[in-house]
Design a protein around this motif. Structure first.
Motif, PDB file in Angstrom:
ATOM      1  N   THR A  73      -2.339  11.003  -7.722  1.00 11.65           N
ATOM      2  CA  THR A  73      -1.104  10.424  -7.190  1.00 11.65           C
ATOM      3  C   THR A  73      -0.828   9.103  -7.911  1.00 11.65           C
ATOM      4  OG1 THR A  73      -1.477  11.397  -5.009  1.00 11.65           O
ATOM      5  CG2 THR A  73       0.089   9.565  -5.146  1.00 11.65           C
ATOM      6  N   PRO A  74       0.188   9.048  -8.758  1.00 16.59           N
ATOM      7  CA  PRO A  74       0.443   7.797  -9.487  1.00 16.59           C
ATOM      8  C   PRO A  74       0.930   6.698  -8.540  1.00 16.59           C
ATOM      9  CG  PRO A  74       2.199   9.379  -9.905  1.00 16.59           C
ATOM     10  CD  PRO A  74       1.157  10.106  -9.095  1.00 16.59           C
ATOM     11  N   ALA A  75       0.246   5.578  -8.534  1.00 13.44           N
ATOM     12  CA  ALA A  75       0.598   4.457  -7.664  1.00 13.44           C
ATOM     13  C   ALA A  75       0.020   3.181  -8.243  1.00 13.44           C
ATOM     14  CB  ALA A  75       0.079   4.683  -6.248  1.00 13.44           C
ATOM     15  N   ARG A  76       0.624   2.066  -7.872  1.00 15.04           N
ATOM     16  CA  ARG A  76       0.138   0.761  -8.335  1.00 15.04           C
ATOM     17  C   ARG A  76       0.435  -0.288  -7.273  1.00 15.04           C
ATOM     18  NH1 ARG A  76       2.399  -2.535 -13.607  1.00 15.04           N
ATOM     19  NH2 ARG A  76       4.289  -2.576 -12.311  1.00 15.04           N
ATOM     20  N   ALA A 127      -8.170   1.621  -2.165  1.00 13.18           N
ATOM     21  CA  ALA A 127      -7.581   2.862  -1.657  1.00 13.18           C
ATOM     22  C   ALA A 127      -6.545   3.402  -2.636  1.00 13.18           C
ATOM     23  CB  ALA A 127      -6.953   2.613  -0.287  1.00 13.18           C
ATOM     24  N   VAL A 128      -5.748   2.515  -3.231  1.00  6.13           N
ATOM     25  CA  VAL A 128      -4.769   2.949  -4.224  1.00  6.13           C
ATOM     26  C   VAL A 128      -5.487   3.558  -5.435  1.00  6.13           C
ATOM     27  CG1 VAL A 128      -2.957   2.163  -5.803  1.00  6.13           C
ATOM     28  CG2 VAL A 128      -3.040   1.287  -3.462  1.00  6.13           C
ATOM     29  N   ALA A 129      -6.601   2.970  -5.825  1.00  2.00           N
ATOM     30  CA  ALA A 129      -7.372   3.525  -6.943  1.00  2.00           C
ATOM     31  C   ALA A 129      -7.859   4.938  -6.627  1.00  2.00           C
ATOM     32  CB  ALA A 129      -8.549   2.611  -7.263  1.00  2.00           C
ATOM     33  N   ARG A 130      -8.246   5.204  -5.394  1.00  2.00           N
ATOM     34  CA  ARG A 130      -8.676   6.554  -5.006  1.00  2.00           C
ATOM     35  C   ARG A 130      -7.507   7.533  -5.086  1.00  2.00           C
ATOM     36  NH1 ARG A 130     -11.981   6.392   0.546  1.00  2.00           N
ATOM     37  NH2 ARG A 130     -11.868   8.642   0.173  1.00  2.00           N
ATOM     38  N   CYS A 151       3.001   7.606  -0.445  1.00  2.00           N
ATOM     39  CA  CYS A 151       3.073   7.648  -1.904  1.00  2.00           C
ATOM     40  C   CYS A 151       3.567   8.987  -2.447  1.00  2.00           C
ATOM     41  CB  CYS A 151       1.699   7.326  -2.499  1.00  2.00           C
ATOM     42  SG  CYS A 151       1.186   5.606  -2.251  1.00  2.00           S
ATOM     43  N   VAL A 152       3.610  10.013  -1.621  1.00  2.00           N
ATOM     44  CA  VAL A 152       4.026  11.334  -2.128  1.00  2.00           C
ATOM     45  C   VAL A 152       5.382  11.775  -1.584  1.00  2.00           C
ATOM     46  CG1 VAL A 152       1.629  12.064  -2.424  1.00  2.00           C
ATOM     47  CG2 VAL A 152       2.820  12.625  -0.295  1.00  2.00           C
TER      48      VAL A 152
END
Length: 470
Positions: free
Chosen positions: A293-296, A284-287, A411-412
């Motif tokens: 949306t930058p996330a890790r 889901a983070v990869a999507r 994340c936003v």
């Protein structure tokens, strides 16, 4: 409570007081402030007590379980030559030499043992647990010398049930079993060793109940269910957090550089198929990353889990496998994160086992002042606890679309993360402070020590019920 008001407690458990395992951490925190001359522990784990542990300690030596002791001594003798033979036969072009060397993305390989190996492992575990245990005279003398008012035990196996009951009989005091998961209804229910271990679990558990004056569950849901099921008074006690490890309520959002990826962090084990749910979160983070949306997602797990399950995250560049953390490092890592992640398995056998459990790290998560994202079956006590804390969204079904929808606002929106973090922190202050929880824990043990156990039942007492295997 004054020092002389604490009951004299003998702890009988596999895990020792230390801060390297979930049970060891929970024990250490619950017994915080206990006078050393009123606390003793008989444990089976192959490690020494932690440096801050107080009380008197005795290890139940491996040779007291002679079948297991000699079986594993023989295994140690042959393991070295077998490993050398396998290593020598695995040349550069062989399957053993090249396994895991590829980096191409593809479907996740199940890192667990194959079905035949898994069955053999469970059969061996059941056989060893069922094998005889000898309690030498010097152990019996040591138990009596502690002069406990009550015996607190975490059980979890046939062997520990036998040892706890023997201690209660030797010291003539009641037991207080503390349940961390619902092993009474799930242990050895697959017919291992012709069904004999399951019969031993049922018989041993009846003995435990007869000698118990009180019970404890790791969650409120477990305490309520077990009180109904076993007809004993139950109280809920899980892990608690020292006041020094609570976040500052005015700083519930990390100061991340502009444009930096949102850091989602998981701290904990990958067993019980948690790795599978965690991979779902990573997908889901990869999507989200693909949508701009930058996330890790960073995973901190025990070293053995990182080695075993690393391949499960192949092909997911948004997932970073961090290092294994010491207990002293956890609070700092949690406070530096943006979102904390807790997962549980959706597999039916794991749902039954963890239904009433509450992970050691959930109080630590909430006390860090960070939002907590939950992904696991909605009926689990851990997910209900997170929902009650209102510290972040909980996705209670295995739905990839719902995962993305729930993670996106986290994340936003930094303001949302800060608000959720403050809610979780406030909940932790009310429910998970060590000074408050440990004081109530001591009161319950003092009460339990003054109650008669069912080993000498009243004429009007109903017999405790043992649940049917499921």
């Amino acid at each position: 409570m004054r020092a002389d008001e604490y009951p004299r407690v003998l702890v009988v458990s596999a895990a020792v007081f230390d801060r390297s395992t979930g049970t060891g951490i929970t024990l250490s925190n619950l017994f915080t402030g206990w006078p050393g001359d009123r606390l003793a522990q008989l444990y089976a784990e192959d490690r020494a007590p932690g440096p801050d542990a107080v009380g008197r300690f005795a290890r139940f030596a491996p040779r007291n379980a002679p079948v297991e002791y000699h079986l594993f001594r023989q295994w140690e003798r042959v393991r070295g030559p077998v490993r050398a033979l396998v290593k020598g036969s695995a040349g550069p072009g062989s399957a053993a030499g090249s396994a895991g060397s590829g980096s191409a993305a593809g479907p996740a390989r199940d890192p667990g043992p194959g079905p035949v190996r898994a069955r053999l492992r469970t059969q061996l575990r059941a056989f060893v647990d069922l094998s005889p245990v000898r309690i030498p005279d010097d152990v019996r003398r040591w138990l009596r010398a502690q002069r406990p008012d009550v015996i607190y035990t975490t059980l979890g196996s046939i062997r520990m049930m036998r040892l706890a009951v023997a201690a209660a009989q030797e010291c003539r005091v009641p037991l207080v079993p503390h349940f961390m998961d619902d092993w009474p209804t799930t242990l050895y229910t697959d017919g291992q060793v012709l069904g004999l271990p399951r019969l031993a679990v049922r018989a041993g558990f009846r003995d435990v109940l007869r000698h118990s004056s009180y019970g404890m569950g790791i969650s409120v849901a477990m305490a309520r269910e077990f009180e109904r099921r076993y007809r004993l008074p139950f109280a809920a006690f899980g892990n608690c957090v020292d006041a020094a490890d609570f976040a500052d309520p005015d700083r519930c959002a990390p100061e991340s550089p502009a444009g930096a990826p949102v850091e989602l962090v998981y701290v904990g084990g990958l067993h019980l198929d948690r790795w599978r749910s965690l991979r779902r979160v990573g997908e889901a983070v990869a999507r989200l990353v693909a949508q701009g949306t930058p996330a890790r997602l960073t995973v901190h797990a025990p070293a053995t889990d990182l080695a075993r399950y690393a391949g499960a995250f192949t092909g997911l560049p948004a997932v970073h496998l961090g290092r294994s953390l010491t207990s002293d490092e956890v609070a700092g890592v949690l406070r530096r994160s943006d979102v904390l992640v807790h997962v549980e398995s959706f597999a039916a056998e794991h749902r039954r086992y963890t239904r009433y459990s509450l992970s050691t790290k959930i109080p630590q998560y909430l006390a860090s002042g960070r939002p907590v994202f939950g992904f696991g079956p909605a009926e689990l006590a851990s997910m209900a606890h997170l929902a009650a804390a209102d510290a972040g969204p909980v996705v209670g079904s295995d739905d990839p679309g719902a995962l993305v929808d729930a993670l996106t606002p986290l994340c936003v929106d930094a303001g949302l993360r800060a608000r959720l973090g403050r809610r979780g922190l406030a909940y932790a202050v009310r429910h998970h402070r060590t000074d408050q929880v440990a004081a109530r824990f001591a009161e319950v043990l003092r009460e339990a020590g003054g109650r008669p156990s069912a080993a000498v039942p009243r004429a009007d007492a109903a017999a405790p019920r043992f649940p049917a295997a499921r």
